[in-house]
Design a protein around this motif. Sequence first.
Motif, PDB file in Angstrom:
ATOM      1  N   SER A 134      -2.779   4.166  -6.792  1.00  0.00           N
ATOM      2  CA  SER A 134      -2.913   2.859  -7.632  1.00  0.00           C
ATOM      3  C   SER A 134      -4.037   3.120  -8.633  1.00  0.00           C
ATOM      4  O   SER A 134      -4.236   2.377  -9.787  1.00  0.00           O
ATOM      5  N   ALA A 135      -4.722   4.071  -8.381  1.00  0.00           N
ATOM      6  CA  ALA A 135      -5.699   4.677  -9.385  1.00  0.00           C
ATOM      7  C   ALA A 135      -5.471   5.244 -10.654  1.00  0.00           C
ATOM      8  O   ALA A 135      -6.071   5.307 -11.703  1.00  0.00           O
ATOM      9  N   GLN A 136      -4.099   5.629 -10.755  1.00  0.00           N
ATOM     10  CA  GLN A 136      -3.255   6.091 -12.108  1.00  0.00           C
ATOM     11  C   GLN A 136      -3.312   5.062 -13.000  1.00  0.00           C
ATOM     12  O   GLN A 136      -2.764   4.006 -12.590  1.00  0.00           O
ATOM     13  N   THR A 137      -3.961   5.183 -14.035  1.00  0.00           N
ATOM     14  CA  THR A 137      -4.156   4.021 -14.996  1.00  0.00           C
ATOM     15  C   THR A 137      -3.031   3.548 -15.631  1.00  0.00           C
ATOM     16  O   THR A 137      -2.679   2.232 -16.169  1.00  0.00           O
ATOM     17  N   ASP A 138      -1.927   4.242 -15.693  1.00  0.00           N
ATOM     18  CA  ASP A 138      -0.660   3.814 -16.304  1.00  0.00           C
ATOM     19  C   ASP A 138       0.599   3.857 -15.292  1.00  0.00           C
ATOM     20  O   ASP A 138       1.574   3.621 -15.660  1.00  0.00           O
ATOM     21  N   LEU A 139       0.286   3.636 -14.150  1.00  0.00           N
ATOM     22  CA  LEU A 139       1.147   3.565 -13.082  1.00  0.00           C
ATOM     23  C   LEU A 139       2.009   2.176 -13.015  1.00  0.00           C
ATOM     24  O   LEU A 139       3.252   2.133 -13.183  1.00  0.00           O
TER      25      LEU A 139
ATOM     26  N   THR B  82       0.860  -1.289   0.034  1.00  0.00           N
ATOM     27  CA  THR B  82       0.037  -0.055   0.163  1.00  0.00           C
ATOM     28  C   THR B  82       0.791   1.323   0.061  1.00  0.00           C
ATOM     29  O   THR B  82       1.726   1.481   0.931  1.00  0.00           O
ATOM     30  N   ILE B  83       0.658   2.132  -0.899  1.00  0.00           N
ATOM     31  CA  ILE B  83       1.578   3.241  -1.031  1.00  0.00           C
ATOM     32  C   ILE B  83       0.451   4.341  -0.864  1.00  0.00           C
ATOM     33  O   ILE B  83      -0.187   4.833  -1.629  1.00  0.00           O
ATOM     34  N   GLY B  84       0.763   5.069   0.099  1.00  0.00           N
ATOM     35  CA  GLY B  84       0.145   6.399   0.561  1.00  0.00           C
ATOM     36  C   GLY B  84       1.110   7.449   1.190  1.00  0.00           C
ATOM     37  O   GLY B  84       1.933   7.611   0.744  1.00  0.00           O
ATOM     38  N   THR B  85       0.601   7.956   2.391  1.00  0.00           N
ATOM     39  CA  THR B  85       1.303   8.747   3.234  1.00  0.00           C
ATOM     40  C   THR B  85       2.776   8.171   3.326  1.00  0.00           C
ATOM     41  O   THR B  85       3.633   8.549   3.502  1.00  0.00           O
ATOM     42  N   GLY B  86       2.592   7.116   3.855  1.00  0.00           N
ATOM     43  CA  GLY B  86       3.855   6.269   3.870  1.00  0.00           C
ATOM     44  C   GLY B  86       3.544   4.766   3.043  1.00  0.00           C
ATOM     45  O   GLY B  86       2.641   4.781   2.152  1.00  0.00           O
ATOM     46  N   ILE B  87       4.321   3.847   3.204  1.00  0.00           N
ATOM     47  CA  ILE B  87       4.165   2.591   2.655  1.00  0.00           C
ATOM     48  C   ILE B  87       4.105   1.323   3.841  1.00  0.00           C
ATOM     49  O   ILE B  87       5.064   1.209   4.557  1.00  0.00           O
ATOM     50  N   GLY B  88       3.156   0.821   3.454  1.00  0.00           N
ATOM     51  CA  GLY B  88       2.756  -0.652   4.180  1.00  0.00           C
ATOM     52  C   GLY B  88       2.476  -1.760   3.381  1.00  0.00           C
ATOM     53  O   GLY B  88       2.726  -1.538   1.970  1.00  0.00           O
ATOM     54  N   GLY B  89       1.978  -2.766   4.065  1.00  0.00           N
ATOM     55  CA  GLY B  89       1.691  -3.871   3.120  1.00  0.00           C
ATOM     56  C   GLY B  89       1.388  -5.188   3.905  1.00  0.00           C
ATOM     57  O   GLY B  89       1.532  -5.123   5.303  1.00  0.00           O
ATOM     58  N   GLY B  90       1.109  -6.095   3.378  1.00  0.00           N
ATOM     59  CA  GLY B  90       0.929  -7.405   3.732  1.00  0.00           C
ATOM     60  C   GLY B  90       1.504  -8.245   3.122  1.00  0.00           C
ATOM     61  O   GLY B  90       1.486  -8.728   1.923  1.00  0.00           O
ATOM     62  N   ILE B  91       2.236  -9.453   3.957  1.00  0.00           N
ATOM     63  CA  ILE B  91       2.627 -10.961   3.403  1.00  0.00           C
ATOM     64  C   ILE B  91       1.614 -11.953   3.508  1.00  0.00           C
ATOM     65  O   ILE B  91       1.363 -12.345   4.832  1.00  0.00           O
TER      66      ILE B  91
ATOM     67  N   LYS C  26      -7.815  -4.658  -5.993  1.00  0.00           N
ATOM     68  CA  LYS C  26      -9.300  -4.405  -6.590  1.00  0.00           C
ATOM     69  C   LYS C  26      -9.956  -3.296  -5.920  1.00  0.00           C
ATOM     70  O   LYS C  26     -10.843  -2.402  -6.217  1.00  0.00           O
ATOM     71  N   HIS C  27      -9.664  -3.447  -4.415  1.00  0.00           N
ATOM     72  CA  HIS C  27     -10.617  -2.639  -3.604  1.00  0.00           C
ATOM     73  C   HIS C  27     -10.157  -1.104  -3.451  1.00  0.00           C
ATOM     74  O   HIS C  27     -10.775  -0.233  -2.562  1.00  0.00           O
ATOM     75  N   LYS C  28      -8.924  -0.820  -3.846  1.00  0.00           N
ATOM     76  CA  LYS C  28      -8.414   0.611  -3.813  1.00  0.00           C
ATOM     77  C   LYS C  28      -8.567   0.993  -2.428  1.00  0.00           C
ATOM     78  O   LYS C  28      -8.127   0.583  -1.382  1.00  0.00           O
ATOM     79  N   ASN C  29      -9.110   2.248  -2.186  1.00  0.00           N
ATOM     80  CA  ASN C  29      -9.249   2.940  -0.892  1.00  0.00           C
ATOM     81  C   ASN C  29     -10.125   2.456  -0.025  1.00  0.00           C
ATOM     82  O   ASN C  29     -10.356   2.609   1.161  1.00  0.00           O
TER      83      ASN C  29
ATOM     84  N   ARG D 249      -2.216  21.487   0.234  1.00  0.00           N
ATOM     85  CA  ARG D 249      -2.624  20.104  -0.308  1.00  0.00           C
ATOM     86  C   ARG D 249      -2.288  19.833  -1.937  1.00  0.00           C
ATOM     87  O   ARG D 249      -2.599  20.651  -2.721  1.00  0.00           O
ATOM     88  N   VAL D 250      -1.380  18.688  -1.839  1.00  0.00           N
ATOM     89  CA  VAL D 250      -1.360  18.456  -3.100  1.00  0.00           C
ATOM     90  C   VAL D 250      -1.460  16.864  -3.496  1.00  0.00           C
ATOM     91  O   VAL D 250      -1.051  15.985  -2.615  1.00  0.00           O
ATOM     92  N   GLU D 251      -2.349  16.463  -4.566  1.00  0.00           N
ATOM     93  CA  GLU D 251      -2.348  15.097  -4.765  1.00  0.00           C
ATOM     94  C   GLU D 251      -1.419  14.305  -5.641  1.00  0.00           C
ATOM     95  O   GLU D 251      -0.990  15.114  -6.564  1.00  0.00           O
ATOM     96  N   GLY D 252      -1.303  13.217  -5.513  1.00  0.00           N
ATOM     97  CA  GLY D 252      -0.354  12.574  -6.222  1.00  0.00           C
ATOM     98  C   GLY D 252      -0.658  12.464  -7.905  1.00  0.00           C
ATOM     99  O   GLY D 252       0.124  12.793  -8.740  1.00  0.00           O
ATOM    100  N   GLN D 253      -2.050  12.610  -8.244  1.00  0.00           N
ATOM    101  CA  GLN D 253      -2.468  12.646  -9.669  1.00  0.00           C
ATOM    102  C   GLN D 253      -2.045  14.055 -10.357  1.00  0.00           C
ATOM    103  O   GLN D 253      -2.101  14.234 -11.409  1.00  0.00           O
ATOM    104  N   THR D 254      -2.290  15.059  -9.291  1.00  0.00           N
ATOM    105  CA  THR D 254      -1.660  16.431  -9.852  1.00  0.00           C
ATOM    106  C   THR D 254      -0.188  16.401 -10.425  1.00  0.00           C
ATOM    107  O   THR D 254      -0.034  16.799 -11.474  1.00  0.00           O
ATOM    108  N   ILE D 255       0.448  15.793  -9.767  1.00  0.00           N
ATOM    109  CA  ILE D 255       2.071  15.638 -10.239  1.00  0.00           C
ATOM    110  C   ILE D 255       2.067  14.685 -11.556  1.00  0.00           C
ATOM    111  O   ILE D 255       2.654  15.052 -12.414  1.00  0.00           O
ATOM    112  N   PHE D 256       1.283  13.747 -11.507  1.00  0.00           N
ATOM    113  CA  PHE D 256       1.393  12.653 -12.861  1.00  0.00           C
ATOM    114  C   PHE D 256       0.900  13.672 -13.804  1.00  0.00           C
ATOM    115  O   PHE D 256       1.562  13.522 -15.232  1.00  0.00           O
TER     116      PHE D 256
END
Length: 301
Positions: free
Chosen positions: A249-254, A134-143, A279-282, A199-206
């Motif tokens: 992850s909503a960026q279609t070309d990510l 999961t890529i957001g404010t920080g990075i986490g995840g599950g194994i 699949k479930h995004k946010n 406030r800056v959104e990732g999609q703005t930078i893309f």
Amino acid sequence: MKGKFISFDVGGTKVKHSVMLGDGTILEKDQYDTPVSDLEKFLMEMELIIKEYRSRHSVNGIAISMPGPINPVTGYLDSDTAGNVVCIRRRSIKTLLEEKIDLPVEVENDGNCAALAEQFNGNAQGVKDFVCVTIGTGIGGGIVVDGKVLRGKSFRGGEFGFMITNRSLPDKAIWHRNGATGSLTQNYRQSMRLDTNYRVEGQTIFRQAEQDEQSATMLDDWLTSVSCGLYNLAVTLNPEIILVGGGVSAQTDLLQKIETKLEQLEFWKDFRVPLAVCKHKNDAGMIGAVQHFLLRQGQNL
């Protein structure tokens, strides 16, 4: 378990919340700004949401997803450095909430919740060995190994954000600080001389990267950092698939951009792992939190 559940996904910026069924169907949802430093306000906001939902629904329990190494039985967050939500460190939100409301509460790490959601009815159905990042404010995840979440001895399994992925940047060496969306937006604000609270959104930078070279270079460096972290996970765990989640992850070309970077790494051809978005995004954290609640209530951990 049949019934309805209130689910919270606590992030460094927003707390998402919903009422959902055990099958993951979301009946209604909303969000509010995270009170990161005030525990009393943090609990009060949750209590207000719970009271509001219970005025309209018969609820069976409260499920919470949040960052950090969390004991999935006690709900205790055993860390002084987990995420930006400083008010919940070294505390059990499960215990604190159960003292205030007459419902069972279960808490799990947000990355593990995302993995549980994808395993339940997302893009990891039927997959026994996979990694969810999961890529957001920080990075986490599950194994997930052999169908079960790998939490580790002190519940720190999946804390990918602390991997060292760029030693040439002493203050930004770990993946949190060079591969999270939060690091990308921070770099953008600094380069554009914007206020730190702007406030800056990732999609703005893309979008901006398509128009000016400075933003394009910044995005390219960030994609390099993301791909390095994913490469490390692939060569360490050799999973069947790596799922990428978080708002970006909503960026279609990510994924296409990440895969282009991975192809440039010398040994990727030997360790190549399929990539897919969650699949479930946010909604993944909220859905996975309910699945964890159901597992806990069934004593199947």
